[in-house]
Design an enzyme around this catalytic site. Structure first.
Site, PDB file in Angstrom:
ATOM      1  N   HIS A 371      80.670   3.523  46.218  1.00 52.86           N
ATOM      2  CA  HIS A 371      79.501   3.579  46.988  1.00 52.86           C
ATOM      3  C   HIS A 371      78.472   2.484  46.547  1.00 52.86           C
ATOM      4  O   HIS A 371      77.335   2.590  46.985  1.00 52.86           O
ATOM      5  CB  HIS A 371      78.875   4.828  46.684  1.00 52.86           C
ATOM      6  CG  HIS A 371      79.320   5.968  47.543  1.00 52.86           C
ATOM      7  ND1 HIS A 371      79.245   6.551  48.765  1.00 52.86           N
ATOM      8  CD2 HIS A 371      80.455   7.009  47.076  1.00 52.86           C
ATOM      9  CE1 HIS A 371      79.917   7.373  49.241  1.00 52.86           C
ATOM     10  NE2 HIS A 371      80.570   7.861  48.429  1.00 52.86           N
ATOM     11  N   LYS A 562      63.874   6.943  51.613  1.00 55.88           N
ATOM     12  CA  LYS A 562      65.008   6.867  50.999  1.00 55.88           C
ATOM     13  C   LYS A 562      64.665   6.950  49.439  1.00 55.88           C
ATOM     14  O   LYS A 562      63.483   6.580  49.093  1.00 55.88           O
ATOM     15  CB  LYS A 562      65.812   5.726  51.431  1.00 55.88           C
ATOM     16  CG  LYS A 562      65.030   4.408  51.428  1.00 55.88           C
ATOM     17  CD  LYS A 562      65.799   3.150  51.844  1.00 55.88           C
ATOM     18  CE  LYS A 562      65.708   3.105  53.549  1.00 55.88           C
ATOM     19  NZ  LYS A 562      67.104   3.242  53.885  1.00 55.88           N
ATOM     20  N   ARG A 563      65.756   6.868  48.601  1.00 54.90           N
ATOM     21  CA  ARG A 563      65.517   6.731  47.261  1.00 54.90           C
ATOM     22  C   ARG A 563      64.609   5.461  46.853  1.00 54.90           C
ATOM     23  O   ARG A 563      64.668   4.199  47.405  1.00 54.90           O
ATOM     24  CB  ARG A 563      66.739   6.558  46.470  1.00 54.90           C
ATOM     25  CG  ARG A 563      66.697   6.415  45.108  1.00 54.90           C
ATOM     26  CD  ARG A 563      67.948   6.908  44.325  1.00 54.90           C
ATOM     27  NE  ARG A 563      69.264   6.005  45.184  1.00 54.90           N
ATOM     28  CZ  ARG A 563      69.705   4.964  44.464  1.00 54.90           C
ATOM     29  NH1 ARG A 563      69.115   4.341  43.454  1.00 54.90           N
ATOM     30  NH2 ARG A 563      70.572   4.228  45.150  1.00 54.90           N
ATOM     31  N   LYS A 568      65.950  -1.641  47.656  1.00 53.09           N
ATOM     32  CA  LYS A 568      65.681  -1.087  49.081  1.00 53.09           C
ATOM     33  C   LYS A 568      64.422  -1.572  49.660  1.00 53.09           C
ATOM     34  O   LYS A 568      64.148  -1.462  50.808  1.00 53.09           O
ATOM     35  CB  LYS A 568      65.672   0.496  49.163  1.00 53.09           C
ATOM     36  CG  LYS A 568      67.147   1.291  48.741  1.00 53.09           C
ATOM     37  CD  LYS A 568      67.061   2.690  48.660  1.00 53.09           C
ATOM     38  CE  LYS A 568      68.535   3.178  48.083  1.00 53.09           C
ATOM     39  NZ  LYS A 568      69.412   3.189  49.378  1.00 53.09           N
ATOM     40  N   THR A 670      72.820   5.896  55.411  1.00 51.97           N
ATOM     41  CA  THR A 670      73.090   6.946  56.194  1.00 51.97           C
ATOM     42  C   THR A 670      71.818   7.318  56.946  1.00 51.97           C
ATOM     43  O   THR A 670      71.916   7.802  58.197  1.00 51.97           O
ATOM     44  CB  THR A 670      73.642   8.083  55.850  1.00 51.97           C
ATOM     45  OG1 THR A 670      72.959   8.632  54.547  1.00 51.97           O
ATOM     46  CG2 THR A 670      75.351   7.939  55.328  1.00 51.97           C
ATOM     47  N   LYS A 674      70.989   8.349  60.995  1.00 51.10           N
ATOM     48  CA  LYS A 674      70.394   9.501  61.869  1.00 51.10           C
ATOM     49  C   LYS A 674      69.023   9.171  62.471  1.00 51.10           C
ATOM     50  O   LYS A 674      68.808   9.739  63.457  1.00 51.10           O
ATOM     51  CB  LYS A 674      69.619  10.290  60.338  1.00 51.10           C
ATOM     52  CG  LYS A 674      70.600  10.906  59.532  1.00 51.10           C
ATOM     53  CD  LYS A 674      70.092  11.395  58.100  1.00 51.10           C
ATOM     54  CE  LYS A 674      71.052  11.654  56.968  1.00 51.10           C
ATOM     55  NZ  LYS A 674      70.724  11.692  55.589  1.00 51.10           N
TER      56      LYS A 674
END
Length: 827
Positions: A371, A562-563, A568, A670, A674
Site C-alpha cells: 500500500h 484525508k490523513r 498529501k 479511495t 467516493k
C-alpha cells in the site's frame, strides 16, 4: 425439527417478521427484556440499542446459514488479515443490506422515534486509522455481497484512533473509548480462544521418533479471545464474519507474589497482556511503542493462523496435503506479514511437517498487498528486538533468508551487491528485519493498488524481486463500496438514479454509465443540482455545529479530507487559500467564484510537521473568516475529528475533490473514488488512482495539474524552489504574508519550519514546483463553476463513469487472479 431424543433442536428459532409491526414488537421486546428498561426511561442510547438488537436478530439466522453452507460445500476459503478495519457505523449498513430501510423508518415513526437520531447514537467503530482500514471494510462488504467465503481477521482495540480536538488551532488527542457503552454487533466466542507466545528462547530436542526438532520454550503467553461481527451482503442472505481478537492474561496468577504484598508485580502480566489490544497503533517514536506494535502484529497473525488451522484439523485431521488448495491468506500491507514465518513455525514445530513441505504450503497460500511507495513506510524491525520478543520466529526467518539468498546467488552468480539489496535481513549498524521482503519471498502473489503504483513498485522499490519472479506481481486497483458511499449516505441522489436507470447499480456499479445519456436533459440536470444542494445544506449545518462557521450552500464546496501528511500536500491547498485571500484584499475579485474550503484529517501523534500544518490551516481560517473584506467570498475551516460518519455527510456535498499528492507518492487513494461517485469533480495530479479516474471520465471533466512521477524524479538534484518563488509574483506575495507573520501575529516564528520546508531544495514533496500549475487549475475550476449548467453535466458524468471504482469489481479481480474461490449461497 427434532433431535433423536424427540426434543426440539435448540438452533430452531421462530421466524421474524420484517414488516414495521414486527420491528415494533422487536424493539419493544429488547427494550424491556434485553436491556431491562422501564417505560419511563428517557435514555436515547437504550432506544438505539433496542433497535440495533432487533436488526441484529434478522442477521443471525442468515449468519448461521452462511456458516453451514461454507462447511457443507468445503470449498476454498480466503482470510483477509488486516491490522485495521475502519468499519464506521454498522446499524445503517445492516438495515440497507437487509432491504429494511422503509420498514425501519415506519416502525420508528410508529414509536414516535427519530430514525436519524437513532443512527447518530451509534459510535464509529474505532478499528482503523484511515484509507487502509476503510479499504479493508469495503473489501469485506463486497465479499459478502459477491457471496465469496472470506473471513476478516483483525484486532478488537479497546481505544481506537484518538478523538481529535482542535484547541487554539492545535491538534489535541483524546482517547476514543468507542466500546464505552458496549458493542451490540459483536459476539464473544471464548471457546475459540488461542494462546499466543512471546519471549523465551528456542531449543532443540529429539522427538519420540528420534528426529531432531526445535521448539519455543519458556514463553510468556497471552490469550487471544475472538469477538465476531456479522458482515451482511446486499439482500442475498449471506452474512460473512469479521473476527477480532482481544488480548487477555492467561489463567496463571502469581499468588505468592500477591500474598507477599507485591500487588503491582502480581498483576503486571495481566496489564502487559491487555496492552496488546488496548490502543490502535501506539505512538512508535519510542522503543516501547515499537515493541508494542510488533506485539500487536504477531498477536494478530498467530491468533488468526492458529484459528484457521484449528478449523482445518477439525474437518480434515492433520493431513495438510490439500491445505494450499483450500486456503489463501491475503496480507493487507506489511503489518500481518509475519504470518509467513508463523505458518512455517506451526507446520514445522506443532504439526511436524518437513521444511520443504511446510514451505510449499506457506508459499502457495500467502498473498501480499502493498500500500505504499514510501520506502520509510516499509516496516523494518531491529533484529535485537525481534529476537528478544519472537526468538523462534527469527530462527525461521534466518532459514528462509538463507534458502532465498541461495536462489538469488544461483540466478546471479557473484552479484553480492544484489544479494545485499534483496536480503530479508538488512545489514548495518543495527540489523533490521525487512518485513516487505519477507512477504514477497513467502507469497505467490504481490499486488499494488493502482496501475501507476504497481508499475512504480516493479520499476523501483521491488525491481530486484520483479526480475527474479515477474509472475508474482500484479495490479488490483482499489475501490469503495457503493452501498455505503452512495446508497446509504446519499439517499436523495440514489433515489434519483434508481428512478432514472433502475437500482441494478447497487450491485453492478457499471450500470451508472446509463446516466451519461441524461446529461442533456435539463429537467434531470435540475433534479441532480437539487440533490447536490440538499446535501450541501446538510454539510453546512454540520460545519456550523462543529466549527462555528457558516458555509453558503451556493458557493463551491472545495474539500480535502484525508490523513494529514506532507506528501498529501494539504500545505499546497493552504497556499492557494492564502493566494485567494490576497486577491480579495487587493480587490482582484472580478467574476469571483465564492468558495468554501474544508480541510480535515488526523496527524499521527508524533508527526510534528503534520501538526504544524493543522495549526497553519487553523490560523489562516481564523484570519480569513473574520475579515469583513472577505465576507462570503471565501470561507475556510479545519474540520475536527474526521471519521467515517463525517465522510458520509461530506462526500455527497463536495463540488471539488482535492487529490493533490506529489506524483509518485500516493499508492491509490479511495477518497477520490467516493467523491467522484457522488458527483464531485477532481482537481489532482497524475498520481495513484487519479490516473485511472481521469481515463474513465475524460480530461475535460478533470482538473489536472502538476509534475508527473517521471518529472518529479528527474527534478531531484536541481530543484530550485527559491528561484520558482522569485519568478512568480503571486507566489512571492503568498510567501510574504507567511513570512511576515500575518497569520501568526502573536506567535512570531511559529511557521518557520513550514517556510523552510517550502524553500528547501531538498523538499521531497516539491510544493513550490507545482504551485503555479495548481493555481491555474484552480482558476479553471472556479471559472467552470460559474457556468452551473456545464458544471452539473460534468458532475453527472463523474458519477456515470465511476463504475470501475467499486470494490465489487476489485474483489472480482482478486478472486479471479489470486484467490480463485467459488461463490457459495447460504442454504
Amino acid at each position: 425439527m427434532t433431535t433423536d431424543s424427540g426434543t426440539k433442536d435448540i438452533t430452531d428459532a421462530p421466524s421474524l417478521d420484517k414488516d414495521a409491526a414486527g420491528l415494533v414488537k422487536g424493539i419493544q421486546r429488547h427494550y424491556l427484556r434485553t436491556l431491562g428498561q422501564h417505560t419511563s426511561s428517557t435514555s436515547n442510547h437504550y432506544k438505539y440499542q433496542a433497535l440495533a438488537y432487533t436488526i441484529r436478530d434478522h442477521l443471525m439466522q442468515n449468519w448461521k446459514n452462511t456458516k453451514d453452507a461454507y462447511i457443507e460445500k468445503d470449498g476454498k476459503r480466503a482470510y483477509y488479515l488486516s491490522l485495521e478495519f475502519l468499519m464506521g457505523r454498522a446499524l445503517g449498513n445492516a438495515i440497507l443490506n437487509l432491504g429494511m430501510d422503509d420498514e425501519t423508518a415506519d416502525a420508528l415513526h410508529q414509536l414516535g422515534l427519530s430514525y436519524e437520531e437513532k443512527i447518530e447514537m451509534e459510535r464509529d467503530a474505532g478499528l482503523g486509522n484511515g484509507g487502509l482500514g476503510r479499504l479493508a471494510a469495503c473489501f469485506i462488504d463486497s465479499c459478502a455481497t459477491l457471496q465469496l467465503p472470506v473471513t476478516g481477521y483483525g484486532i478488537r482495540y479497546e481505544f481506537g484512533m484518538f478523538r481529535q480536538l482542535i484547541q487554539n488551532g492545535y491538534q489535541v488527542e483524546e482517547p476514543d473509548h468507542w466500546l464505552n457503552y458496549g458493542n451490540v454487533w459483536e459476539m464473544n466466542r471464548p471457546e475459540y480462544t488461542q494462546r499466543i507466545h512471546f519471549g523465551g528462547h528456542s531449543e532443540c530436542y529429539h522427538d519420540d521418533q528420534g528426529v531432531m526438532r526445535c521448539r519455543w520454550a519458556d514463553t510468556q503467553d497471552v490469550l487471544a479471545i475472538p469477538y465476531d461481527t456479522p458482515i451482511p451482503g446486499f439482500e442475498n442472505g449471506t452474512v460473512n464474519t469479521l473476527r477480532l481478537w482481544k488480548s487477555a492474561a492467561t489463567d496463571e496468577f502469581n499468588l505468592s507474589e500477591f500474598n507477599a504484598g507485591d500487588y503491582a508485580e502480581a498483576v503486571a502480566a495481566k496489564n502487559r497482556a491487555e496492552d496488546i489490544s488496548m490502543v490502535l497503533y501506539p505512538n512508535d517514536t519510542s522503543e516501547c511503542g515499537k515493541e508494542l506494535r510488533l506485539r500487536q502484529q504477531y498477536f494478530l497473525a498467530s491468533a488468526s493462523i492458529k484459528d484457521v488451522l484449528r478449523q482445518w484439523t477439525e474437518h480434515h485431521g492433520v493431513d495438510f496435503s490439500h491445505f494450499a488448495d483450500k486456503n489463501c491468506f491475503q496480507l493487507n500491507d506489511t503489518h500481518p506479514t509475519i504470518s509467513v514465518a508463523e505458518l512455517m513455525r506451526l507446520l514445522i514445530d506443532e504439526y511436524r511437517l518437513e521444511w520443504d513441505e511446510a514451505w510449499s504450503i506457506t508459499s502457495r497460500t500467502m498473498a501480499y498487498t502493498n500500500h505504499t511507495l514510501l520506502p520509510e513506510a516499509l516496516e523494518r524491525w531491529p533484529v535485537h528486538m525481534f529476537g528478544a520478543l519472537l526468538p523462534r520466529l527469527l530462527d525461521i526467518i534466518y532459514e528462509i533468508n538463507a534458502s532465498f539468498l541461495t536462489e538469488v546467488a544461483d540466478r546471479w552468480p557473484g552479484d553480492v551487491e544484489r544479494q545485499r539489496r534483496m536480503s530479508i535481513i538488512e545489514e548495518g549498524d543495527v540489523q533490521q528485519v525487512r518485513m516487505a521482503y519477507l512477504a514477497i519471498v513467502g507469497s505467490f502473489s504481490v499486488n499494488g493498488v493502482a496501475q501507476l503504483h504497481s508499475d512504480l513498485l516493479v520499476e523501483g522499490l521491488f525491481k530486484d524481486f520483479h526480475e527474479l519472479w515477474p509472475e508474482k506481481f500484479n495490479n488490483k486497483t482499489n475501490g469503495v463500496t457503493q452501498r455505503r458511499w452512495m446508497a446509504w449516505c446519499n439517499k436523495s441522489l440514489s433515489r434519483l438514479i434508481s428512478d432514472s436507470i433502475g437500482n441494478g447499480w447497487v450491485t453492478d456499479l457499471a450500470q451508472l454509465r446509463h446516466l451519461a445519456s441524461r446529461v442533456d436533459d435539463a429537467g434531470f440536470r435540475q433534479q441532480w443540482a437539487d440533490c447536490k444542494r440538499e446535501n450541501k445544506v446538510r454539510l453546512s449545518r454540520l460545519v456550523s455545529e462543529k466549527c462555528g462557521v457558516d458555509f453558503a450552500p451556493d458557493a463551491m464546496f472545495d474539500i480535502q479530507v484525508k490523513r494529514i501528511h506532507e506528501y498529501k500536500r494539504q500545505l499546497l491547498n493552504v497556499l492557494h487559500v492564502i493566494h485567494l485571500y490576497d486577491r480579495i484584499k487587493r480587490g482582484d475579485t472580478e467574476n469571483w467564484t465564492p468558495r468554501c474550503v474544508l480541510i480535515g484529517g488526523k496527524a499521527a501523534p508524533g508527526y510534528y510537521m503534520a501538526k504544524q500544518i493543522i495549526k497553519l490551516v487553523s490560523n489562516v481560517a481564523q484570519v480569513v473568516n473574520n475579515d469583513p473584506d472577505v465576507g462570503d467570498k471565501l470561507k475556510v475551516v479545519f474540520f475536527p475529528n474526521y471519521r467515517v460518519s463525517a465522510m458520509e455527510v461530506i462526500a455527497p456535498a463536495a463540488d471539488l475533490s482535492e487529490q493533490i499528492s506529489t506524483a509518485g507518492k500516493e499508492a491509490s487513494g479511495t477518497g477520490n473514488m467516493k467523491f467522484m461517485m457522488n458527483g464531485a469533480l477532481t482537481i489532482g495530479t497524475l498520481d495513484g488512482a487519479n490516473i485511472e479516474i481521469r481515463e474513465e471520465v475524460g480530461d475535460e471533466n478533470f482538473f489536472l495539474f502538476g509534475l508527473n512521477a517521471e518529472e518529479v524524479e528527474a527534478m531531484h538534484g536541481h530543484y530550485d524552489p527559491n528561484g520558482i518563488i522569485a519568478g512568480d509574483e503571486d507566489f512571492k506575495r503568498v510567501m510574504t504574508l507567511l513570512e511576515c507573520g500575518h497569520f501568526s501575529q502573536f506567535e512570531p516564528g511559529l511557521f518557520a519550519e513550514i517556510i523552510g520546508a517550502i524553500r528547501s531544495d531538498r523538499d521531497p514533496w516539491m510544493v513550490a514546483a507545482d504551485f503555479r500549475s495548481y493555481l491555474d487549475a484552480q482558476q479553471r475550476a472556479a471559472t467552470a463553476y460559474l457556468d452551473q449548467q456545464s458544471w452539473v453535466k460534468m458532475s453527472i458524468l463523474n458519477t456515470a463513469y465511476s463504475g470501475k471504482f467499486s470494490t465489487d469489481r476489485t474483489m472480482q479481480d482478486y478472486n479471479r487472479d489470486i484467490w480463485k474461490l467459488s461463490p457459495i449461497a447460504p442454504n
